[in-house]
Design an enzyme around this catalytic site. Structure first.
Site, PDB file in Angstrom:
ATOM      1  CE  LYS A 191      -4.036  -2.042   0.009  1.00 29.91           C
ATOM      2  NZ  LYS A 191      -4.972  -1.913  -1.123  1.00 29.91           N
ATOM      3  CG  ASP A 192       4.772   1.745   1.919  1.00 25.10           C
ATOM      4  OD1 ASP A 192       3.849   1.841   2.750  1.00 25.10           O
ATOM      5  OD2 ASP A 192       5.950   1.498   2.243  1.00 25.10           O
TER       6      ASP A 192
END
Length: 346
Positions: free
Chosen positions: A48-49
């Site tokens: 999700k970064d």
């Protein structure tokens, strides 16, 4: 002198370019070659970064957000942590509506990364005012100078992976992959990566992993939303009780459903057999591959790439807790708790 120091300017420069690692013992006996793209090597320890940085930077370019504004999002934990991390570096406030299904570890991490957290009941409908979707929308309406990331319905979620994860996998495999496998939650990871890979080679098979209790697999097969498919399940960040527009169902060839218990034990197996201490959803991904292999999806010439989304440290109070596993009824004659691993010296 500063020019002789080899250092990154901040942690955001570490996002992406995660390694591909061959799976050995856990897939022993199954035909084909299996490789894991380990997303916990991102600085926020999850895939999700990628979307957090991409979506915020796109908002900055368009003048939608400026320092001092507030980022708001709905999250099962990982996206929230990534957004909180990016907010720290870029100078934004961060408010997160989180499902009560998220582990205590994840919620504590969000708080300690500086985010304000609203914990919402997990087992309510998506349109219930208490759901984390509706709470995030309400907060966005109430707070001036806020931006709602809205990952489930944001095309940039797909674009982030089209521009990063897809090209990375293609280059790491020199185009020699036959199958791409990923869990499907918001759908951004599998959709963006699949779009890129299929543009390079239409023959690449894209396989989505869904959860029992989720509507995605049946919707893919019938194009009908069936609320009868919905019931509570424990895996975080996988499956949905709504249809996210960030899922490109046309880019996905097939879905496979996995259950809570098998996925939990497979996450533990990953640690014991491969030395990969990864999350619940990573266990679900490998469990899905095993089931697909048993169905004859792969042969000796298959090169299978699977996304393993996050780190096991976020599940210490869940799948890596013997107490939690016993509470769920996940230990039985096949999977017994091993009390001999810890010995106290008196």
């Amino acid at each position: 002198m500063r020019e002789n120091i080899q250092a990154y300017n901040n942690v955001l420069e570490l996002i992406g370019n995660t390694p591909l690692v061959k799976l050995n013992k856990i897939m022993e006996g199954y035909p084909g070659n299996y490789y894991a793209k380990i997303e916990s090597f991102n600085p926020g320890h999850s895939t999700k970064d990628r979307i957090a940085l991409y979506i915020i930077e796109q908002a900055e370019k368009k003048g939608i957000i400026k320092p001092g504004d507030t980022i708001i999002e709905t999250t099962s934990g990982n996206t929230g942590f990534s957004l909180a991390m990016v907010s720290v570096i870029k100078g934004y406030d961060c408010i997160l509506a989180v499902s009560s299904k998220s582990s205590k570890d994840k919620i504590a991490m969000l708080k300690n990364m500086g985010a304000k957290v609203y914990v919402c009941p997990a087992h309510v409908s998506a349109d219930d005012p208490r759901s984390y979707y509706q709470v995030a929308k309400r907060l966005h309406e109430e707070i001036k100078g806020s931006v709602y990331i809205n990952q489930y319905f944001n095309e940039l979620n797909i674009d982030a992976h089209y521009n990063s994860t897809g090209p990375e996998i293609w280059n790491q495999t020199n185009g020699n992959l036959t199958h791409f496998v990923a869990c499907c939650g918001t759908g951004g990871t599998i959709s963006g990566t699949a779009r890129y890979l299929k543009e390079q080679n239409q023959e690449v098979r894209v396989l989505g992993i869904d959860a029992y209790g989720s509507v995605l697999k049946k919707y893919h097969e019938t194009k009908e939303f069936d609320s009868n498919e919905i019931y509570p399940y424990r895996i975080e960040g996988l499956g949905k009780n709504l249809i996210p527009t960030a899922t490109d169902f046309e880019a996905i060839d097939k879905f496979e459903k996995v259950n809570d218990e098998d996925s939990a034990h497979t996450a533990r197996e990953l640690a014991k057999k491969e030395g990969m201490f990864l999350g619940y959803t990573s266990g679900a991904a490998i469990q899905g591959i095993k089931q697909l292999a048993e169905q004859g999806e792969f042969d000796e010439n298959s090169n299978v790439i699977v996304i393993l989304p996050d780190h096991g440290s976020r599940y210490m109070s869940k799948v890596f807790s013997d107490d939690w596993m016993m509470e769920q009824g996940f230990f039985d004659s096949q999977h017994e708790v091993d009390a001999t691993k810890v010995q106290f010296v008196k």
